[in-house]
Design a protein around this motif. Structure first.
Motif, PDB file in Angstrom:
ATOM      1  N   MET A 135      49.973  18.471  55.767  1.00  0.00           N
ATOM      2  CA  MET A 135      48.616  18.087  55.869  1.00  0.00           C
ATOM      3  C   MET A 135      47.686  18.921  56.434  1.00  0.00           C
ATOM      4  N   ASP A 136      48.068  20.029  56.762  1.00  0.00           N
ATOM      5  CA  ASP A 136      47.206  20.913  57.464  1.00  0.00           C
ATOM      6  C   ASP A 136      45.893  21.260  56.728  1.00  0.00           C
ATOM      7  N   SER A 137      44.685  21.135  57.387  1.00  0.00           N
ATOM      8  CA  SER A 137      43.597  21.494  56.699  1.00  0.00           C
ATOM      9  C   SER A 137      43.485  23.082  56.569  1.00  0.00           C
ATOM     10  N   VAL A 138      42.636  23.621  55.761  1.00  0.00           N
ATOM     11  CA  VAL A 138      42.645  24.940  55.597  1.00  0.00           C
ATOM     12  C   VAL A 138      42.651  25.917  57.072  1.00  0.00           C
ATOM     13  N   GLN A 139      41.434  25.328  57.598  1.00  0.00           N
ATOM     14  CA  GLN A 139      41.026  25.957  59.033  1.00  0.00           C
ATOM     15  C   GLN A 139      42.382  25.713  59.841  1.00  0.00           C
ATOM     16  N   GLU A 140      43.085  24.587  59.765  1.00  0.00           N
ATOM     17  CA  GLU A 140      44.349  24.569  60.671  1.00  0.00           C
ATOM     18  C   GLU A 140      45.476  25.645  60.202  1.00  0.00           C
ATOM     19  N   ARG A 141      45.664  25.722  58.956  1.00  0.00           N
ATOM     20  CA  ARG A 141      46.472  26.706  58.462  1.00  0.00           C
ATOM     21  C   ARG A 141      46.095  28.041  58.952  1.00  0.00           C
ATOM     22  N   TYR A 142      44.953  28.356  58.593  1.00  0.00           N
ATOM     23  CA  TYR A 142      44.449  29.604  59.045  1.00  0.00           C
ATOM     24  C   TYR A 142      44.681  30.084  60.392  1.00  0.00           C
ATOM     25  N   GLU A 143      44.392  29.159  61.060  1.00  0.00           N
ATOM     26  CA  GLU A 143      44.645  29.282  62.542  1.00  0.00           C
ATOM     27  C   GLU A 143      46.073  29.730  63.049  1.00  0.00           C
ATOM     28  N   LYS A 144      46.838  29.020  62.510  1.00  0.00           N
ATOM     29  CA  LYS A 144      48.472  29.112  62.435  1.00  0.00           C
ATOM     30  C   LYS A 144      48.798  30.662  62.055  1.00  0.00           C
ATOM     31  N   TYR A 145      48.238  30.886  60.965  1.00  0.00           N
ATOM     32  CA  TYR A 145      48.604  32.348  60.528  1.00  0.00           C
ATOM     33  C   TYR A 145      48.161  33.446  61.289  1.00  0.00           C
ATOM     34  N   LYS A 146      46.802  33.172  61.705  1.00  0.00           N
ATOM     35  CA  LYS A 146      45.852  34.021  62.693  1.00  0.00           C
ATOM     36  C   LYS A 146      46.748  34.306  63.909  1.00  0.00           C
ATOM     37  N   GLY A 147      47.179  33.500  64.459  1.00  0.00           N
ATOM     38  CA  GLY A 147      48.057  33.380  65.826  1.00  0.00           C
ATOM     39  C   GLY A 147      49.291  34.194  65.633  1.00  0.00           C
ATOM     40  N   GLY A 148      49.877  33.995  64.362  1.00  0.00           N
ATOM     41  CA  GLY A 148      51.159  34.788  64.064  1.00  0.00           C
ATOM     42  C   GLY A 148      50.966  36.297  63.959  1.00  0.00           C
ATOM     43  N   ALA A 149      49.775  36.545  63.363  1.00  0.00           N
ATOM     44  CA  ALA A 149      49.293  37.883  62.922  1.00  0.00           C
ATOM     45  C   ALA A 149      48.739  38.734  64.156  1.00  0.00           C
ATOM     46  N   GLU A 150      48.268  37.856  65.253  1.00  0.00           N
ATOM     47  CA  GLU A 150      47.846  38.667  66.420  1.00  0.00           C
ATOM     48  C   GLU A 150      49.098  38.981  67.480  1.00  0.00           C
ATOM     49  N   LYS A 151      50.233  37.974  67.423  1.00  0.00           N
ATOM     50  CA  LYS A 151      51.440  38.233  68.219  1.00  0.00           C
ATOM     51  C   LYS A 151      52.457  39.088  67.474  1.00  0.00           C
ATOM     52  N   TYR A 152      52.795  38.770  66.373  1.00  0.00           N
ATOM     53  CA  TYR A 152      53.877  39.604  65.673  1.00  0.00           C
ATOM     54  C   TYR A 152      53.720  40.581  65.092  1.00  0.00           C
ATOM     55  N   ALA A 153      54.675  41.661  64.888  1.00  0.00           N
ATOM     56  CA  ALA A 153      54.467  43.167  64.576  1.00  0.00           C
ATOM     57  C   ALA A 153      54.791  42.999  62.972  1.00  0.00           C
ATOM     58  N   THR A 154      54.209  44.167  62.465  1.00  0.00           N
ATOM     59  CA  THR A 154      54.405  44.271  60.989  1.00  0.00           C
ATOM     60  C   THR A 154      55.368  45.779  60.893  1.00  0.00           C
ATOM     61  N   PRO A 155      56.642  45.348  61.047  1.00  0.00           N
ATOM     62  CA  PRO A 155      57.475  46.722  60.960  1.00  0.00           C
ATOM     63  C   PRO A 155      57.640  47.436  59.584  1.00  0.00           C
ATOM     64  N   GLN A 156      57.240  46.872  58.778  1.00  0.00           N
ATOM     65  CA  GLN A 156      57.409  47.626  57.370  1.00  0.00           C
ATOM     66  C   GLN A 156      56.334  46.932  56.423  1.00  0.00           C
ATOM     67  N   LEU A 157      56.027  47.950  55.614  1.00  0.00           N
ATOM     68  CA  LEU A 157      54.615  47.550  54.582  1.00  0.00           C
ATOM     69  C   LEU A 157      54.869  48.224  53.502  1.00  0.00           C
ATOM     70  N   GLY A 158      55.004  47.642  52.194  1.00  0.00           N
ATOM     71  CA  GLY A 158      55.270  48.206  50.851  1.00  0.00           C
ATOM     72  C   GLY A 158      53.902  48.201  50.124  1.00  0.00           C
ATOM     73  N   LEU A 159      53.626  49.415  49.459  1.00  0.00           N
ATOM     74  CA  LEU A 159      52.785  49.629  48.431  1.00  0.00           C
ATOM     75  C   LEU A 159      53.173  50.013  47.042  1.00  0.00           C
ATOM     76  N   SER A 160      53.066  49.605  46.225  1.00  0.00           N
ATOM     77  CA  SER A 160      53.225  49.925  44.706  1.00  0.00           C
ATOM     78  C   SER A 160      52.072  50.260  43.965  1.00  0.00           C
ATOM     79  N   CYS A 161      51.994  51.505  43.410  1.00  0.00           N
ATOM     80  CA  CYS A 161      50.675  51.623  42.523  1.00  0.00           C
ATOM     81  C   CYS A 161      51.038  51.813  41.221  1.00  0.00           C
ATOM     82  N   TRP A 162      50.461  51.084  40.386  1.00  0.00           N
ATOM     83  CA  TRP A 162      50.724  50.823  39.058  1.00  0.00           C
ATOM     84  C   TRP A 162      49.618  51.738  38.007  1.00  0.00           C
ATOM     85  N   ILE A 163      50.029  52.841  37.724  1.00  0.00           N
ATOM     86  CA  ILE A 163      49.113  53.806  37.046  1.00  0.00           C
ATOM     87  C   ILE A 163      49.476  53.722  35.606  1.00  0.00           C
ATOM     88  N   TRP A 164      48.143  53.601  34.701  1.00  0.00           N
ATOM     89  CA  TRP A 164      48.367  53.417  32.997  1.00  0.00           C
ATOM     90  C   TRP A 164      48.511  54.854  32.929  1.00  0.00           C
TER      91      TRP A 164
END
Length: 478
Positions: free
Chosen positions: A50-79
């Protein structure tokens, strides 16, 4: 030496070498699929249905500001018009926040998340020792401005003679200051005269307890010792060396170039995300909101905006075309019939099985980018050889690749009359009606980047079953 690994696994050791390939792949592709691995999700409360959109965003934002992103993947799809198929180039980046200038990054780790990563053979040594540094746009701009002011001062000092100095001379009158300057003068004189002696020292370190003492030392040098050059080696020391005017200016330019390289290395992976933003290529992800909040916070603006409406505005200015395969699965007509599960691995297997039966395929891996070719989606099905290569789910690069493959599968199903061996039209209304809308897991809401969406819950109740007491309780959600 495995060239596939060297191109696809990108660390600070090979980033500069691979960077032109990354930019070229982004520039020539039709869309980019992304995925991130994290050291944790939400810092505070667990997400609630039952989170509102604002409440859910605040939870995600709090996590993004505190936790690290140790790995990121990019896939490029070329025709490829020649092969009449999509060519995939996938990059798996290891990232680590680096201390630089006034930045002293800190991050949290969730024990359960680290256990999850470890169970999927995540290389923590590579993350810490070889992770590519990064700085968000806001901090990078501020540091660059500070450095430019510093460079201007260095060049001005290197070019000055006593007659054209822009500094007004200070008259030293305090006994303490006079004594300090006498001591400095004695050191400078001895150092200056030592130049003709064999085995003469190449530099002199002068202690300057504060900025005032440092300035009157510079003044003494400008007045009486034109052949000597000073560099501020620390807040409380000056390093004196022999230097004629032309040598001094050249040395200053060399030092400035080195400082600029240091800043470029510290910005590191952010250059990739900034280039991706400028390219305006469509961004594809699975359950993408988590990834985007982390990407925006790490590489564009820290902290993220407090309000969800401002975040939506700034995010769509950063990436203006976004598709979430989780949302497409839930909302696009007919896609739920393709697979009983919304999990990325299950959807990918469904797509592979579909094309194995039909005898066709929509993509192939580019040469030297084929580490994920014919790799099982489940750890239990992964061969020993594949395990050694790390080619299974929950490696960010592999998940990014699976996401792109699922997106193509969905496009194929949404366009039943699409001519074989031709490029999909990403501007088709069947697809664009779902553009910039993200899936909000465990919610009856979606995360629409184009408008604010809330549901009136004034007449709704949450029912909770307590099996131990054998009864249900209700909660008014108003």
């Amino acid at each position: 030496e495995n060239k596939t690994i060297n191109r696809m696994d990108v660390t600070k050791n090979n980033f500069e070498e691979v960077r032109p390939l990354i930019f070229s792949a982004i520039e020539s592709c039709e869309f980019v699929s992304i995925d991130t691995e994290l050291t944790g999700l939400c810092v505070k409360d667990d997400i609630h249905v039952m989170d509102s959109v604002q409440e859910r965003y605040e939870k995600y934002k709090g996590g993004a500001e505190k936790y690290a992103t140790p790995q990121l993947g990019l896939s490029c799809w070329i025709w490829s018009e020649i092969d009449q198929i999509y060519i995939v180039k996938t990059f798996n980046f290891y990232l680590f926040p680096q201390s630089f200038s006034y930045l002293q990054p800190k991050f949290l780790c969730s024990a359960s998340t680290l256990q999850f990563l470890a169970s999927h053979n995540f290389d923590f040594n590579k993350f810490i020792y070889q992770g590519i540094p990064f700085i968000n746009v806001k901090d990078a701009t501020q540091i660059e401005a500070q450095h430019e002011r510093y460079y201007e001062r260095l060049l001005r000092e290197a070019s000055e003679t006593p007659s054209d100095s822009t500094y007004s001379d200070i008259t030293v009158t305090e006994p303490r200051d006079i004594k300090f300057l006498e001591n400095v003068s004695q050191q400078l004189e001895q150092f200056s005269q030592s130049s003709t002696q064999p085995n003469a020292p190449k530099e002199l370190i002068i202690n300057t307890p504060n900025a005032y003492f440092k300035r009157i030392t510079y003044q003494k040098l400008r007045r009486n010792y034109h052949q000597l050059s000073a560099q501020s080696s620390s807040p409380k020391t000056l390093t004196i060396t022999f230097s004629f005017p032309q040598d001094k200016l050249a040395l200053t330019h060399t030092n400035i170039a080195a400082k600029k390289r240091e800043l470029e290395e510290a910005i590191g992976f952010s250059y990739v995300m900034w280039f991706l933003s400028k390219s305006k290529k469509p961004i594809i992800g699975h359950n993408l909101l988590f990834d985007l909040v982390h990407v925006f916070t790490k590489f564009f603006a820290f902290p993220a905006p407090d309000t969800v409406s401002l975040f939506k505005k700034e995010l769509t200015q950063t990436f203006n075309t976004i598709y979430d395969t989780s949302y497409l699965y839930e909302r696009a007509k007919g896609l739920k019939d393709l697979c009983l599960s919304a999990a990325l691995g299950d959807l990918f297997k469904a797509s592979e099985q579909h094309y194995q039966k039909s005898g066709g395929q929509l993509y192939k891996h580019a040469d030297l980018f084929d580490r994920y070719k014919n790799v099982a989606t489940d750890k239990e099905q992964t061969t020993e050889k594949e395990t050694e290569r790390g080619g299974f789910a929950h490696e960010a690069g592999y998940d990014a690749f699976m996401t792109g493959a699922v997106f193509l599968f969905f496009l194929d199903q949404l366009h039943p009359n699409h001519a074989k061996n031709t490029k999909f039209d990403l501007s088709n209304e069947v697809l664009t009606q779902h553009q910039n809308i993200l899936y909000l897991m465990r919610s009856d809401l979606s995360f629409d980047l184009q408008k604010d969406e809330e549901i009136d819950r004034s007449n709704m109740f949450a029912v909770q079953i307590n099996p131990e007491k054998g009864r249900a309780t209700t909660q008014d959600l108003n």
